[in-house]
Design an enzyme around this catalytic site. Structure first.
Site, mmCIF file in Angstrom:
data_model
loop_
_atom_site.group_PDB
_atom_site.id
_atom_site.type_symbol
_atom_site.label_atom_id
_atom_site.label_comp_id
_atom_site.label_asym_id
_atom_site.label_seq_id
_atom_site.Cartn_x
_atom_site.Cartn_y
_atom_site.Cartn_z
ATOM 1 N N ASP A 299 0.840 -1.267 -0.134
ATOM 2 C CA ASP A 299 -0.065 -0.044 0.055
ATOM 3 C C ASP A 299 0.877 1.487 0.125
ATOM 4 O O ASP A 299 2.207 1.282 0.328
ATOM 5 C CB ASP A 299 -0.834 0.054 1.201
ATOM 6 N N ASP A 300 0.191 2.380 -0.234
ATOM 7 C CA ASP A 300 0.611 3.651 -0.128
ATOM 8 C C ASP A 300 1.656 4.116 -1.278
ATOM 9 O O ASP A 300 2.237 5.106 -1.054
ATOM 10 C CB ASP A 300 1.286 3.977 1.407
ATOM 11 N N HIS A 350 -5.995 2.693 -3.787
ATOM 12 C CA HIS A 350 -6.109 2.969 -2.261
ATOM 13 C C HIS A 350 -6.489 4.466 -2.178
ATOM 14 O O HIS A 350 -6.293 5.151 -1.157
ATOM 15 C CB HIS A 350 -4.586 2.859 -1.805
ATOM 16 N N HIS A 354 -5.609 9.086 0.752
ATOM 17 C CA HIS A 354 -5.485 8.284 1.917
ATOM 18 C C HIS A 354 -6.481 9.097 3.021
ATOM 19 O O HIS A 354 -6.123 9.088 4.094
ATOM 20 C CB HIS A 354 -4.190 8.116 2.389
ATOM 21 N N HIS A 444 3.766 -2.258 3.118
ATOM 22 C CA HIS A 444 3.730 -0.812 2.467
ATOM 23 C C HIS A 444 5.163 -0.985 1.608
ATOM 24 O O HIS A 444 6.258 -0.999 2.396
ATOM 25 C CB HIS A 444 3.654 0.184 3.351
#
Length: 491
Positions: A299-300, A350, A354, A444
């Site tokens: 993620d991210d 995603h 965020h 991540h």
């Protein structure tokens, strides 16, 4: 001093002056004769003239000559690129030299039918920068002349076959197969199987071709078996060549977002097919005969430093993963996002910034998800339908949005806590303690410690018999579909 010149001296002076005057008179009267001869020769060479062109930015010039031994008529372009102009001129000069050499060898010249060299130019504009310059004509003994230059005028370069296709044995075989299929479907053509085969067995650098968003066009010389025409074209649909196109093809031809997405989907499906074939060939099973598999997710990202490291490590271990990207990060690093897709990994959404979607209204939820998806598609050509809500937080509004937009909500069954520990050993310990077949692991690709942990993690899981799959593959293996949310199996 002149008082001392004798009569003989004066006579000599008069003779010398007379000779000088006679010589000048002959020179004066001979000069016009030379000028007349020169003028007669010049009448056999027509001045270069400009002729109509479909594209004012690329004028066409006509160079015509008529001599006692041959006639010639040659059309050529003048672009703003000296590189292109010079190479085209070199090719034309070679045609002239070859023509003159052949007519020297021909002793049967008929003065009433002098040898002729005719070359015509047809221009086709593919994009604002890319033009296809197609030369056709006849040389000595009616030898056909065919040459296609694909040029990028703005960037001062020629486009080669390697710029548009990944030229290898598989690609050449695919072109052969698709060209034969296209020939079968072509009703009004004089191209024979033999002519097509002769063309394609040449070095690809010798092929005459052009390309646009619809097809790859091959130019086939049919002069040997046709008196009416020397050249025919054969179009291979571009969608038949998606797997063979250079990944930068969209910078050369105008592919729509939809077409780029279609091409990337075809590539991903082919990579999936290859992985499936490898799985069937080398599948590892547990004692009870059930396959062990795991989906690694990140993620991210993408991030400038960590994502490329993770991609390198995954490649070294032959592993695939799913990357849930932030639109705001894709804005910064679109090339890295594209690399993720190009290397066969799956891409998920995603959101843009965020944010906790459960704190937002329906319009803001829509904006967060669709804006990110649009950024991802711009960079990779892929519109992601897997959505991982930040913090794993979702409610009915988010589920309804997923339903209305045909998305699936993806969570996880193992949290590596890499965001908390920032320690490679801790990451490995956490995952290996909880790992089970069918798990979905959260990591991540923004923490260097996660990249540090990955080599040991991949090696250990492979030793334990795990196969690495994407989230979509995991859901398929588990018989899951629809909105979800989907977690993977929990140990």
């Amino acid at each position: 001093m002149s008082r001392h010149i004798t009569k003989l001296g004066w006579l000599i002076i008069i003779i010398i002056v007379g000779l000088l005057l006679t010589g000048m008179n002959q020179f004066i009267h001979r000069s016009p004769k030379q000028a007349v001869n020169q003028s007669e020769r010049m009448t056999k060479i027509q001045p270069i003239e400009q002729i109509p062109s479909k594209y004012p930015e690329i004028p066409i010039l006509l160079d015509s000559k008529k001599t006692d031994t041959y006639h010639s008529s040659i059309q050529f372009p003048t672009t703003k690129s000296e590189t292109i102009n010079n190479e085209v001129k070199q090719w034309i000069d070679k045609q002239k030299a070859d023509f003159k050499e052949k007519i020297k060898e021909d002793t049967s010249t008929d003065n009433d039918h002098l040898p002729s060299l005719h070359i015509t130019l047809e221009e086709h504009k593919v994009t604002d920068n890319y033009y296809s310059l197609q030369f056709t004509g006849e040389g000595a003994n009616e030898q056909p002349i065919i040459k296609v230059f694909n040029v990028d005028v703005e960037n001062d370069r020629f486009i080669t076959i390697d710029d548009v296709l990944n030229m290898n044995d598989d690609t050449i075989q695919t072109i052969h197969e698709q060209a034969k299929e296209a020939l079968k479907n072509e009703e009004n053509t004089s191209i024979t199987d033999k002519q097509l085969t002769e063309t394609l067995t040449n070095n690809p650098e010798q092929w005459n071709w052009s390309i646009n968003e619809k097809s790859l066009t091959l130019y086939i010389d049919i002069a040997k078996e046709s008196e009416s025409n020397n050249l025919e074209t054969l179009d291979i649909p571009l969608d038949k060549l998606y797997l063979n196109l250079n990944k930068e093809i969209h910078t050369i031809i105008d592919m729509s977002k939809e077409q780029q997405q279609e091409m990337n989907k075809a590539i991903q499906e082919e990579k999936k097919r290859i992985r499936q074939a490898e799985k069937e060939k080398n599948s590892t099973t547990t004692d009870n005969g059930n396959e062990k598999y795991v989906a690694l997710t990140f993620d991210d990202g993408p991030s400038k430093e960590v994502t490329p490291r993770i991609l390198d490590i995954l490649s070294q271990h032959g592993a695939v993963a799913t990357f849930f990207m932030l639109g705001s990060q894709v804005d910064y690093y679109p090339d890295i996002a594209k690399r993720v897709a190009d290397e066969g990994h799956e891409i998920g959404n995603h959101t843009q910034n965020h944010k906790d979607l459960t704190t937002l209204g329906q319009n803001a939820i829509h904006t967060e998800i669709t804006e990110s998806a649009d950024k991802i598609q711009q960079a990779t050509g892929i519109w992601p339908h897997l959505v991982r809500p930040p913090y794993g937080a979702y409610d009915n509004d988010i589920i309804n949005h997923a339903i209305n937009n045909e998305n699936s909500l993806i969570l996880w069954s193992i949290d590596s806590l890499d965001w908390q520990s920032r320690n490679a050993a801790s990451v490995n310990s956490k995952i290996q303690t909880e790992i089970t077949s069918g798990a979905m692991v959260l990591m991540h690709d923004i923490h260097p410690s996660t990249a540090d942990a990955l080599p040991e993690l991949l090696s250990t899981l492979k030793e334990q018999g795990y196969r690495f799959v994407t989230v979509s593959e995991l859901l398929e293996l588990q018989g899951q579909n629809g909105v979800g949310p989907h977690y993977g199996y929990v140990g």
